[in-house]
Design an enzyme around this catalytic site. Structure first.
Site, PDB file in Angstrom:
ATOM      1  N   GLY A  82     -10.415  37.721 -78.941  1.00 12.14           N
ATOM      2  CA  GLY A  82      -8.976  37.970 -79.019  1.00 12.14           C
ATOM      3  C   GLY A  82      -8.495  38.086 -80.457  1.00 12.14           C
ATOM      4  O   GLY A  82      -9.042  37.454 -81.358  1.00 12.14           O
ATOM      5  N   ARG A 146     -15.140  41.987 -76.499  1.00 16.64           N
ATOM      6  CA  ARG A 146     -15.672  40.710 -75.997  1.00 16.64           C
ATOM      7  C   ARG A 146     -17.100  40.832 -75.464  1.00 16.64           C
ATOM      8  O   ARG A 146     -17.533  40.026 -74.648  1.00 16.64           O
ATOM      9  CB  ARG A 146     -14.759  40.181 -74.879  1.00 16.64           C
ATOM     10  N   ASP A 177     -16.951  31.367 -78.175  1.00 15.28           N
ATOM     11  CA  ASP A 177     -17.932  32.226 -77.508  1.00 15.28           C
ATOM     12  C   ASP A 177     -18.575  33.198 -78.499  1.00 15.28           C
ATOM     13  O   ASP A 177     -19.790  33.415 -78.466  1.00 15.28           O
ATOM     14  CB  ASP A 177     -17.265  33.025 -76.378  1.00 15.28           C
ATOM     15  N   LYS A 203     -12.346  31.801 -85.876  1.00 11.63           N
ATOM     16  CA  LYS A 203     -11.107  32.482 -85.475  1.00 11.63           C
ATOM     17  C   LYS A 203     -10.704  32.077 -84.075  1.00 11.63           C
ATOM     18  O   LYS A 203     -11.574  31.936 -83.220  1.00 11.63           O
ATOM     19  CB  LYS A 203     -11.350  33.990 -85.522  1.00 11.63           C
ATOM     20  N   THR A 204      -9.508  31.851 -83.793  1.00  8.33           N
ATOM     21  CA  THR A 204      -8.869  31.863 -82.468  1.00  8.33           C
ATOM     22  C   THR A 204      -7.499  31.224 -82.595  1.00  8.33           C
ATOM     23  O   THR A 204      -7.358  30.133 -83.173  1.00  8.33           O
ATOM     24  CB  THR A 204      -9.658  31.160 -81.341  1.00  8.33           C
ATOM     25  N   ASP A 206      -6.115  29.922 -80.316  1.00 14.14           N
ATOM     26  CA  ASP A 206      -6.105  28.767 -79.398  1.00 14.14           C
ATOM     27  C   ASP A 206      -6.294  27.433 -80.124  1.00 14.14           C
ATOM     28  O   ASP A 206      -5.971  26.387 -79.573  1.00 14.14           O
ATOM     29  CB  ASP A 206      -7.212  28.908 -78.348  1.00 14.14           C
ATOM     30  N   ARG A 253      -6.263  29.554 -73.805  1.00 11.47           N
ATOM     31  CA  ARG A 253      -6.988  29.739 -72.556  1.00 11.47           C
ATOM     32  C   ARG A 253      -7.424  28.413 -71.934  1.00 11.47           C
ATOM     33  O   ARG A 253      -7.290  28.216 -70.746  1.00 11.47           O
ATOM     34  CB  ARG A 253      -8.209  30.607 -72.837  1.00 11.47           C
TER      35      ARG A 253
HETATM   36  P1  FBP Z   1     -10.270  34.082 -78.371  1.00 15.31           P
HETATM   37  O1  FBP Z   1     -10.758  32.765 -77.848  1.00 15.31           O
HETATM   38  O2  FBP Z   1     -11.269  35.154 -78.295  1.00 15.31           O
HETATM   39  O3  FBP Z   1      -9.699  33.941 -79.748  1.00 15.31           O
HETATM   40  O4  FBP Z   1      -9.071  34.564 -77.455  1.00 15.31           O
HETATM   41  C1  FBP Z   1      -8.090  33.682 -77.072  1.00 15.31           C
HETATM   42  C2  FBP Z   1      -6.995  34.346 -76.283  1.00 15.31           C
HETATM   43  O5  FBP Z   1      -5.976  34.797 -77.118  1.00 15.31           O
HETATM   44  C3  FBP Z   1      -6.480  33.356 -75.235  1.00 15.31           C
HETATM   45  O6  FBP Z   1      -5.429  32.600 -75.733  1.00 15.31           O
HETATM   46  C4  FBP Z   1      -6.150  34.253 -74.079  1.00 15.31           C
HETATM   47  O7  FBP Z   1      -6.317  33.591 -72.857  1.00 15.31           O
HETATM   48  C5  FBP Z   1      -7.148  35.347 -74.188  1.00 15.31           C
HETATM   49  O8  FBP Z   1      -7.474  35.465 -75.537  1.00 15.31           O
HETATM   50  C6  FBP Z   1      -6.646  36.664 -73.673  1.00 15.31           C
HETATM   51  O9  FBP Z   1      -7.675  37.587 -73.735  1.00 15.31           O
HETATM   52  P2  FBP Z   1      -7.507  39.162 -73.687  1.00 15.31           P
HETATM   53  O10 FBP Z   1      -7.104  39.598 -75.049  1.00 15.31           O
HETATM   54  O11 FBP Z   1      -8.878  39.619 -73.349  1.00 15.31           O
HETATM   55  O12 FBP Z   1      -6.464  39.457 -72.675  1.00 15.31           O
END
Ligand code: FBP
Length: 560
Positions: A82, A146, A177, A203-204, A206, A253
Site C-alpha cells: 500500500g 502486492r 509482508d 513502510k506502512t 498502519d 488492516r
Molecule cells: P501496507 O501494509 O502494504 O502498507 O498496506 C496497508 C493498507 O493501507 C491497509 O491500511 C489497508 O487495509 C490496505 O493497505 C488496503 O490495500 P489496497 O491498497 O490493496 O486496497
C-alpha cells in the site's frame, strides 16, 4: 511541461534533514556491530528456513574523519504494498547517497511493485527524474504492487534481471509482508552465491511494522495527521448541526495504531480498539451494548450527535468473527480453484457452498451477518492471504445493528433520542498526502541509510533510523536483521515465515491515554481540531511527531 500546484513548487525545494552520522556521506562511515540476534519466536523454524541470513547483529553507523573510495554500484529499488507518504523521498535519499558515494553508480526503479523485478520492467533514474518527485506523496514515481515473491521461479527471474542490469543490490520499500519477501529474496541470493544484497525499508501507514529497533514505519505520521484533520472537521460539523452520529472507519488492516493515534489527536466520543475487543473477548453484541449505552446516555443529556472511530480491522478481532474468518480463509483457499464456486452464477449459491463447508458454529456466525457483509467477506484475499478489510463496511454493520438495538430500547421506553447517522471510511485519503516534514526527513534518511547498509556489504537487513523524537541531527542510523522480526503464521492455509506485526499494547502508555480519558470524552465533547498538516511555519506546529511516538519514546527514556 506538467503544471504544478504552488505547494508542490515550494515542496520540491525542501531539503530533508539527515542524522549527523550520515551528513558527511557514505564514504566516511564506520559501522559498529552488536551481538548475534534471534527471531521474535519460532527460532528453530526460522533458522532452518534462513540458514544463511539468520542471527546477524544489529548495526549502527557513525561518521569518521577518514574517507574511503566506494566502487560504482548498480542498485534496484521496489515500492511494495500500500502507498505511504514519503516513498518518493526514500528513493531520493537512496539516489543521493549512491551518487554522492560514486557518481558512476546507477539506480534502477522496478515498475509496478515486486512484479517489476520478475518481469524485467524498469526505469533508470537521473537527476531530472528524481528532482520532480522530491517531497511529494504517492508511489507514482514507479508504481507499487502486492505480488508475493516466494517461488523458486520468481527468484530465478529476479536474478536474471539483476544480472542483465549489473545490479548488485536491491532495496525493497514495504510493510511486514513485503519485507518478508525481502528476507526470502536475500536468503535465496546468498544461498545461490549471486553476490546480490537485499535491504528493506519500513513502510506502512498502519504503523504495525515496529519493534525496539524500528520506532515507527514511515507514512504513519502523515496519514494519521491527515485523518485527524478530517475527523476534527467532522467533529466541528457535528457540534454545529448537532443532528448526526458519524461512524468513521479508519485504515489499519490489522493493528489499531492509526485509529488510536487519530483519536488521541481529536478526542472523539467513542473509539473502538480491535486489540482491546480481542483481549476482553467482546462479542459483536457486547460491542453494540457498549456503544448504545453511550448513545443513550448522550441522548438523555440532549445530545443526539457524536463521533465514533472504528479501526478498519475490527471485524477480524471479534472472537467469534476471528474464528469464523480463519475457517473461511482456509475454505476460500480451496474454493479459489473449485469450479462449482468459481462458476456459481448467484451470490446466494456462493453463500450456500461456503455455509456447507464452514464448521457449524462458524456457519451460524456467518449466516447471522447482513448479506452485504457476507458478500464482502468472500472477496478475493490479497496475495498474502489476508482478508481485504478495507472492502468490509464494518461502520455500516455497526450502524445497522445499533439501529435495531436502539429501536428495541425505544420500544421498551429506555431510549428517547433520535439516531440519525453518517458513515465514512478514511483510508486512501491519507496514503498519498504530501509527506509531513517528519516523514520527508525520516524517509530521506531511511533511503540514504539503506545505501550505507549496502555499501557496508550487508544483506537481509532493514534500514533503521532511531531516536526519532529528537531533532533529526541526533537520529541514530543503522540496520536490523529481517530474521530478527520473524515468526511462523498460517497464510493461505499453510504455516509461513512472516514478520510479526506489532499490535497496540494494552498495557502501554498510548492506550492508557485513551483509557484514562474515554468516559470524559464520551459525554463531555472534548473535541480537538488539529487542522491541516503545516509544512512552513513555526517548528512547534510543523515538526511535531505523533502522540504515539512521543508517549512511546517518553516511556523508553524513562526506563533507561
Ligand atoms: P501496507 O501494509 O502494504 O502498507 O498496506 C496497508 C493498507 O493501507 C491497509 O491500511 C489497508 O487495509 C490496505 O493497505 C488496503 O490495500 P489496497 O491498497 O490493496 O486496497
Amino acid at each position: 511541461m506538467t503544471k504544478l500546484s504552488p505547494l508542490q513548487i515550494e515542496r520540491l525545494k525542501y531539503q530533508p534533514k539527515l542524522p549527523a552520522s550520515l551528513q558527511n556521506g557514505i564514504n566516511s562511515l564506520e559501522m559498529t556491530e552488536g551481538s548475534a540476534t534471534e527471531s521474535v519466536a519460532d527460532q528453530q523454524d526460522i533458522q532452518n528456513l534462513f540458514p544463511n541470513t539468520y542471527g546477524k547483529p544489529v548495526v549502527t553507523f557513525k561518521s569518521t574523519q577518514n574517507s574511503k573510495q566506494t566502487p560504482a554500484r548498480n542498485v534496484g529499488v521496489i515500492l511494495s504494498g500500500g502507498q505511504a507518504p514519503g516513498g518518493h523521498n526514500v528513493i531520493a535519499g537512496l539516489y543521493d547517497a549512491l551518487k554522492s558515494a560514486n557518481p558512476e553508480s546507477k539506480l534502477y526503479g522496478f515498475l509496478g511493485g515486486p512484479s517489476g523485478i520478475i518481469d524485467g520492467k524498469y526505469v533508470e533514474f537521473d537527476d531530472e527524474f528524481i528532482n520532480a518527485y522530491r517531497n511529494t506523496g504517492g508511489f507514482d514515481i514507479i508504481g507499487s504492487g502486492r505480488t508475493k515473491l516466494e517461488t523458486e521461479d520468481q527468484f530465478h527471474e529476479s536474478y536474471n534481471v539483476c544480472k542483465k542490469l549489473g545490479i548488485s543490490a536491491v532495496v525493497i520499500i514495504g510493510g511486514d509482508d513485503s519485507n518478508t519477501n525481502a528476507a526470502l529474496l536475500a536468503e535465496w541470493f546468498v544461498k545461490n552465491k549471486t553476490g546480490i544484497q537485499v535491504i528493506g525499508c519500513p513502510k506502512t501507514i498502519d504503523g504495525d511494522l515496529k519493534n525496539d529497533q524500528i520506532e515507527i514505519s514511515f507514512g504513519f505520521d502523515t496519514a494519521t495527521k491527515t485523518y485527524a484533520e478530517l475527523i476534527g472537521n467532522i467533529q466541528r460539523d457535528a457540534n454545529s448541526a448537532k443532528k448526526y452520529w458519524h461512524f468513521i472507519k479508519i485504515m489499519g488492516r490489522s493493528a489499531s495504531h492509526v485509529a488510536l493515534e487519530a483519536a488521541l489527536q481529536t478526542q472523539p466520543n467513542i473509539t473502538l480498539i480491535s486489540e482491546e475487543v480481542e483481549a476482553k473477548k467482546m462479542s459483536l453484541s457486547s460491542i453494540i451494548d457498549y456503544m448504545s449505552d453511550i448513545i443513550v446516555r448522550r441522548a438523555n443529556a440532549g445530545k443526539n450527535f457524536g463521533i465514533a472511530v472504528i479501526p478498519e480491522g475490527l471485524i477480524e478481532f471479534i472472537p467469534e468473527m476471528k474464528t469464523m474468518i480463519a475457517n473461511l480463509n482456509d475454505i476460500m483457499a480451496e474454493l479459489e480453484s473449485d469450479p462449482s464456486f468459481v462458476n456459481a452464477t448467484t451470490i446466494r449459491e456462493k453463500f450456500t457452498i461456503v455455509e456447507r463447508r464452514l464448521d457449524d458454529e462458524n456457519a451460524k456466525v456467518y449466516n447471522s451477518l447482513p448479506s452485504i457483509i457476507k458478500e464482502q467477506l468472500l472477496a478475493d484475499r490479497d496475495p498474502h492471504g489476508n482478508v481485504q478489510v478495507s472492502k468490509i463496511e464494518t461502520e455500516k454493520l455497526l450502524i445497522e445493528m445499533l439501529s435495531t438495538k436502539l429501536a428495541e430500547l425505544k420500544s421498551e421506553g429506555q431510549y428517547i433520542g433520535k439516531f440519525s447517522t453518517q458513515s465514512h471510511f478514511f483510508g486512501y485519503e491519507g496514503r498519498c498526502a504530501f509527506p509531513s516534514n517528519f516523514d520527508a526527513d525520516y524517509c530521506y534518511s531511511l533511503g540514504y541509510n539503506a545505501y550505507a547498509l549496502i555499501s557496508n556489504g550487508l544483506t537481509g537487513y532493514l534500514s533503521s533510523v532511531k531516536n526519532l523524537t529528537a531533532p533529526a541531527k541526533e537520529w541514530v542510523a543503522g540496520g536490523v536483521p529481517l530474521t530478527m522480526m520473524m515468526n511462523m503464521e498460517k497464510r493461505h492455509g499453510a504455516m509461513k515465515p512472516v514478520i510479526k506485526k506489532a499490535l497496540v499494547e494494552l498495557n502501554g502508555p498510548v492506550f492508557a491515554q485513551l483509557q484514562n480519558n474515554r468516559e470524559d470524552w464520551a459525554m463531555n465533547d472534548r473535541y480537538l481540531f488539529p487542522g491541516a498538516i503545516q509544512y512552513f511555519g513555526p517548528s512547534s506546529v510543523c515538526d511535531i511527531t505523533t502522540v504515539t511516538l512521543q508517549l512511546e519514546q517518553a516511556k523508553t527514556l524513562a526506563s533507561v
